[in-house]
Design a protein around this motif. Structure first.
Motif, mmCIF file in Angstrom:
data_model
loop_
_atom_site.group_PDB
_atom_site.id
_atom_site.type_symbol
_atom_site.label_atom_id
_atom_site.label_comp_id
_atom_site.label_asym_id
_atom_site.label_seq_id
_atom_site.Cartn_x
_atom_site.Cartn_y
_atom_site.Cartn_z
ATOM 1 N N HIS A 140 0.833 -1.199 0.000
ATOM 2 C CA HIS A 140 0.000 0.000 0.000
ATOM 3 C C HIS A 140 0.870 1.251 0.000
ATOM 4 C CE1 HIS A 140 -3.357 -2.623 1.027
ATOM 5 N NE2 HIS A 140 -2.653 -3.089 2.041
ATOM 6 N N ALA A 141 0.365 2.301 -0.630
ATOM 7 C CA ALA A 141 1.010 3.621 -0.614
ATOM 8 C C ALA A 141 2.501 3.514 -0.936
ATOM 9 C CB ALA A 141 0.779 4.294 0.736
ATOM 10 N N VAL A 142 2.794 2.894 -2.069
ATOM 11 C CA VAL A 142 4.186 2.670 -2.470
ATOM 12 C C VAL A 142 4.768 3.984 -3.013
ATOM 13 C CG1 VAL A 142 5.723 1.366 -3.994
ATOM 14 C CG2 VAL A 142 3.706 0.253 -2.982
ATOM 15 N N PRO A 143 5.770 4.542 -2.316
ATOM 16 C CA PRO A 143 6.325 5.828 -2.765
ATOM 17 C C PRO A 143 7.049 5.700 -4.100
ATOM 18 C CG PRO A 143 7.311 5.113 -0.668
ATOM 19 C CD PRO A 143 6.417 4.020 -1.140
ATOM 20 N N VAL A 144 6.843 6.679 -4.963
ATOM 21 C CA VAL A 144 7.542 6.749 -6.243
ATOM 22 C C VAL A 144 7.915 8.198 -6.500
ATOM 23 C CG1 VAL A 144 6.492 4.727 -7.334
ATOM 24 C CG2 VAL A 144 5.362 6.920 -7.505
ATOM 25 N N GLY A 145 9.087 8.396 -7.030
ATOM 26 C CA GLY A 145 9.511 9.750 -7.372
ATOM 27 C C GLY A 145 9.725 10.632 -6.163
ATOM 28 N N ALA A 146 9.699 11.925 -6.424
ATOM 29 C CA ALA A 146 9.936 12.907 -5.369
ATOM 30 C C ALA A 146 8.624 13.297 -4.705
ATOM 31 C CB ALA A 146 10.590 14.145 -5.973
ATOM 32 N N GLY A 147 8.729 13.839 -3.517
ATOM 33 C CA GLY A 147 7.550 14.335 -2.813
ATOM 34 C C GLY A 147 6.668 13.226 -2.293
ATOM 35 N N SER A 148 5.367 13.484 -2.306
ATOM 36 C CA SER A 148 4.421 12.533 -1.723
ATOM 37 C C SER A 148 3.767 11.636 -2.771
ATOM 38 C CB SER A 148 3.353 13.298 -0.935
ATOM 39 O OG SER A 148 2.632 14.149 -1.815
ATOM 40 N N SER A 149 4.319 11.566 -3.987
ATOM 41 C CA SER A 149 3.753 10.696 -5.019
ATOM 42 C C SER A 149 3.833 9.243 -4.586
ATOM 43 C CB SER A 149 4.513 10.854 -6.332
ATOM 44 O OG SER A 149 4.325 12.128 -6.864
ATOM 45 N N ASP A 150 2.752 8.514 -4.841
ATOM 46 C CA ASP A 150 2.747 7.097 -4.515
ATOM 47 C C ASP A 150 1.814 6.346 -5.437
ATOM 48 O OD1 ASP A 150 0.184 7.759 -3.528
ATOM 49 O OD2 ASP A 150 0.382 6.485 -1.780
ATOM 50 N N ILE A 151 1.974 5.029 -5.438
ATOM 51 C CA ILE A 151 1.026 4.140 -6.097
ATOM 52 C C ILE A 151 0.135 3.629 -4.986
ATOM 53 C CG2 ILE A 151 0.736 1.996 -7.386
ATOM 54 C CD1 ILE A 151 3.534 2.500 -8.596
ATOM 55 N N ASP A 152 -1.171 3.800 -5.140
ATOM 56 C CA ASP A 152 -2.102 3.460 -4.064
ATOM 57 C C ASP A 152 -1.905 2.038 -3.553
ATOM 58 O OD1 ASP A 152 -3.122 6.004 -4.507
ATOM 59 O OD2 ASP A 152 -4.914 5.298 -5.559
ATOM 60 N N HIS A 153 -1.868 1.088 -4.491
ATOM 61 C CA HIS A 153 -1.688 -0.324 -4.119
ATOM 62 C C HIS A 153 -0.935 -1.035 -5.242
ATOM 63 C CE1 HIS A 153 -4.982 0.431 -1.263
ATOM 64 N NE2 HIS A 153 -5.617 0.962 -2.283
ATOM 65 N N VAL A 154 -0.047 -1.938 -4.872
ATOM 66 C CA VAL A 154 0.594 -2.837 -5.833
ATOM 67 C C VAL A 154 0.193 -4.238 -5.405
ATOM 68 C CG1 VAL A 154 2.759 -3.710 -6.773
ATOM 69 C CG2 VAL A 154 2.529 -1.273 -6.259
#
Length: 183
Positions: free
Chosen positions: A77-91
């Motif tokens: 859940h909430a997998v961080p990607v890139g800079a800041g608070s960007s994330d993938i909701d679920h993998v």
């Protein structure tokens, strides 16, 4: 690819974590309601915080569904990607493949999908494009880590829409409601 090789810190994140963190940061700037506002039931959420709150609720709902898929599935859940608070909701990783899931809480609103277009209450969104971008990014990162091609399917989950009308198969992502997700 073994799901045991997932970094430990990713396995401890909860559904909606990044959204909740943003919500709390925004809400900390909002002055408390007056007594009169509390009596009349004025929401404690600011207009800006309200959409983050709905997003968090949607991610929590979808997270609970995914956690109940069974032991052969690994959910992050909430997998961080890139800079800041960007994330993938679920993998989601399991027997049917690897999926990135983009959750959208459009409770009570009509949703219409055809080709590259997803509209909510008659307004175009970037949901399909964003979901496809997340899946492509995850595929690239997983392929580099695994040393072999890892295909990732983009999924947009619409939480409790009034209706979901799919006029033509979406081109960039699978679109389902939260009720359809377990299937």
């Amino acid at each position: 690819m073994s799901t045991d090789s997932v970094p430990a810190h990713l396995g401890t994140r909860v559904p909606g974590q990044a959204v909740i963190e943003e919500l709390l940061a925004l809400q900390s700037q909002v002055p408390p309601r007056s007594r009169l506002q509390r009596i009349f039931g004025v929401s404690p959420l600011s207009a800006e915080s309200s959409s983050w709150y709905l997003g968090a609720i949607g991610e929590i709902v979808v997270g609970e569904i995914l956690e109940n898929l069974g032991p052969e599935w690994r959910v992050l859940h909430a997998v961080p990607v890139g800079a800041g608070s960007s994330d993938i909701d679920h993998v989601l990783i399991g027997p049917a493949g690897v999926f990135t899931i983009n959750t959208k809480n459009h409770s009570g609103q009509p949703v219409w999908v055809a080709g590259r277009t997803l509209m909510v209450a008659g307004r175009k969104t970037r949901h399909l494009y964003n979901a496809a971008h997340e899946a492509a990014r995850a595929s690239k990162l997983l392929t580099a880590a695994a040393g072999f091609p890892v295909n990732v399917t983009a999924v947009v989950v619409i939480v409790e829409p009034k209706t979901l009308t799919i006029k033509a198969c979406p081109e960039q992502a699978v679109v389902v409601t939260d009720a359809q997700l377990p299937r």
